[in-house]
Design a protein around this motif. Structure first.
Motif, short mmCIF file in Angstrom:
data_model
loop_
_atom_site.label_atom_id
_atom_site.label_comp_id
_atom_site.label_asym_id
_atom_site.label_seq_id
_atom_site.Cartn_x
_atom_site.Cartn_y
_atom_site.Cartn_z
N VAL A 126 0.85 -1.20 0.00
CA VAL A 126 0.00 0.00 0.00
C VAL A 126 0.88 1.25 0.00
CG1 VAL A 126 -1.66 1.37 1.35
CG2 VAL A 126 -2.02 -1.09 1.04
N ALA A 127 1.93 1.26 0.81
CA ALA A 127 2.82 2.42 0.86
C ALA A 127 3.47 2.67 -0.49
CB ALA A 127 3.87 2.22 1.95
N VAL A 128 3.93 1.62 -1.14
CA VAL A 128 4.58 1.77 -2.45
C VAL A 128 3.59 2.28 -3.48
CG1 VAL A 128 5.63 0.48 -4.37
CG2 VAL A 128 6.39 0.07 -2.03
N VAL A 129 2.43 1.64 -3.57
CA VAL A 129 1.43 2.04 -4.56
C VAL A 129 0.94 3.46 -4.27
CG1 VAL A 129 -0.87 1.51 -5.50
CG2 VAL A 129 0.78 -0.34 -5.09
N HIS A 130 0.74 3.77 -3.00
CA HIS A 130 0.30 5.12 -2.60
C HIS A 130 1.31 6.17 -3.08
CE1 HIS A 130 -0.60 8.43 0.25
NE2 HIS A 130 -1.84 7.96 0.15
N LYS A 131 2.59 5.88 -2.87
CA LYS A 131 3.64 6.81 -3.30
C LYS A 131 3.66 6.93 -4.83
CE LYS A 131 8.12 6.08 -3.95
NZ LYS A 131 9.27 5.25 -3.79
N LEU A 132 3.61 5.80 -5.51
CA LEU A 132 3.71 5.81 -6.97
C LEU A 132 2.49 6.45 -7.64
CD1 LEU A 132 5.31 2.31 -7.49
CD2 LEU A 132 6.42 4.54 -7.81
N LEU A 133 1.35 6.39 -6.97
CA LEU A 133 0.13 7.00 -7.53
C LEU A 133 -0.16 8.36 -6.89
CD1 LEU A 133 -2.17 3.84 -7.85
CD2 LEU A 133 -0.79 4.97 -9.62
N GLY A 135 -0.35 9.54 -3.94
CA GLY A 135 -1.23 9.67 -2.78
C GLY A 135 -2.71 9.62 -3.10
N ASP A 136 -3.08 9.22 -4.30
CA ASP A 136 -4.49 9.13 -4.68
C ASP A 136 -5.09 7.86 -4.08
OD1 ASP A 136 -6.94 8.73 -5.96
OD2 ASP A 136 -6.22 9.45 -7.90
N GLU A 137 -5.78 8.02 -2.95
CA GLU A 137 -6.30 6.86 -2.23
C GLU A 137 -7.35 6.09 -3.02
OE1 GLU A 137 -7.30 7.81 1.82
OE2 GLU A 137 -5.24 8.42 2.24
N ASP A 138 -8.15 6.78 -3.82
CA ASP A 138 -9.12 6.08 -4.67
C ASP A 138 -8.38 5.20 -5.69
OD1 ASP A 138 -11.40 7.07 -3.43
OD2 ASP A 138 -11.54 8.80 -4.77
N ALA A 139 -7.31 5.73 -6.26
CA ALA A 139 -6.53 4.96 -7.23
C ALA A 139 -5.86 3.75 -6.55
CB ALA A 139 -5.48 5.85 -7.89
N VAL A 140 -5.41 3.93 -5.32
CA VAL A 140 -4.79 2.82 -4.58
C VAL A 140 -5.82 1.72 -4.37
CG1 VAL A 140 -3.74 2.13 -2.39
CG2 VAL A 140 -3.06 4.29 -3.48
N ARG A 141 -7.02 2.09 -3.91
CA ARG A 141 -8.07 1.08 -3.68
C ARG A 141 -8.46 0.40 -4.99
NH1 ARG A 141 -9.50 4.75 0.23
NH2 ARG A 141 -10.82 5.98 -1.16
N ARG A 142 -8.55 1.18 -6.05
CA ARG A 142 -8.89 0.62 -7.36
C ARG A 142 -7.81 -0.36 -7.81
NH1 ARG A 142 -10.34 5.36 -9.12
NH2 ARG A 142 -8.30 5.89 -9.94
N TRP A 143 -6.56 0.00 -7.61
CA TRP A 143 -5.46 -0.87 -8.01
C TRP A 143 -5.51 -2.19 -7.24
CZ3 TRP A 143 -1.25 -3.24 -5.77
CH2 TRP A 143 -0.36 -3.83 -6.68
N PHE A 144 -5.74 -2.11 -5.95
CA PHE A 144 -5.82 -3.34 -5.16
C PHE A 144 -7.04 -4.17 -5.55
CE2 PHE A 144 -2.44 -1.66 -2.62
CZ PHE A 144 -1.81 -2.80 -2.15
N ALA A 145 -8.16 -3.52 -5.84
CA ALA A 145 -9.36 -4.25 -6.26
C ALA A 145 -9.10 -4.99 -7.57
CB ALA A 145 -10.54 -3.30 -6.39
N VAL A 146 -8.48 -4.33 -8.52
CA VAL A 146 -8.15 -4.97 -9.79
C VAL A 146 -7.18 -6.12 -9.55
CG1 VAL A 146 -6.98 -4.62 -12.02
CG2 VAL A 146 -8.68 -2.96 -11.22
N GLY A 147 -6.24 -5.94 -8.65
CA GLY A 147 -5.28 -6.99 -8.33
C GLY A 147 -5.95 -8.21 -7.71
#
Length: 172
Positions: A126-133, A135-147
């Motif tokens: 989550v920390a890595v994806v949050h940083k790479l995106l 800090g877009d928390e919606d994008a982080v949740r979307r990425w994890f959901a797709v994963g």
């Protein structure tokens, strides 16, 4: 002078045990895998395995940490878009052992040390994806959901099934 058990050879053996453990645990899970199977797969004796690791749970936690590192490294080199991160994750889970192991790790969280290691693994991702995106928390949740959906579609081989329901889930 290095601490006992920290020679290059023992470090290489530990890594060999972890690699073998990922494969063994991927197939039978934490509860179904024996340390004898892991030792046999890596080509060492069970007593030597216990010189390298205190117990099966310690091996499992080391395998979680190893797979978490593989994920972190793949994501950190992927890029900064959701698609680039999804592609990197897809490449990692193409290795069926890694994906199965991750799923088995989630199933073994009744064990407190394993639960803590799995939580730490998720926290790192989550920390890595949050940083790479950015800090877009919606994008982080979307990425994890797709994963998570990719985990299911990959494990069930839905891309190869010519059924409407499978196509619905498998199309991304």
């Amino acid at each position: 002078m290095p601490a006992a058990g920290t020679t290059l050879k023992s470090d290489q053996r530990r890594q060999g045990v972890v690699d073998a453990a990922v494969s063994c645990f991927a197939r039978k899970g934490f509860y179904g895998t024996t340390t004898h199977e892991i030792a046999e797969r890596v080509g060492i004796s069970q007593p030597y395995l216990y010189r390298l690791f205190a117990n099966k749970q310690t091996i499992f936690v080391a395998a979680i940490e190893h797979v978490g590192t593989l994920l972190t490294e793949a994501l950190n080199t992927a890029g900064t878009t959701e698609q680039a991160l999804q592609d990197a994750y897809g490449t990692i889970i193409e290795d069926g052992d890694i994906l199965r192991f991750l799923m088995q790790a989630n199933c073994a969280t009744d064990e407190p040390h394993i639960r803590d290691a799995v939580r730490d693994c998720y926290a790192r991702q989550v920390a890595v994806v949050h940083k790479l995106l950015d800090g877009d928390e919606d994008a982080v949740r979307r990425w994890f959901a797709v994963g998570m959906l990719a985990n299911v579609t990959t494990m069930l081989g839905l891309a190869e099934i010519d059924e409407p329901w499978a196509k619905t889930l498998a199309s991304t």
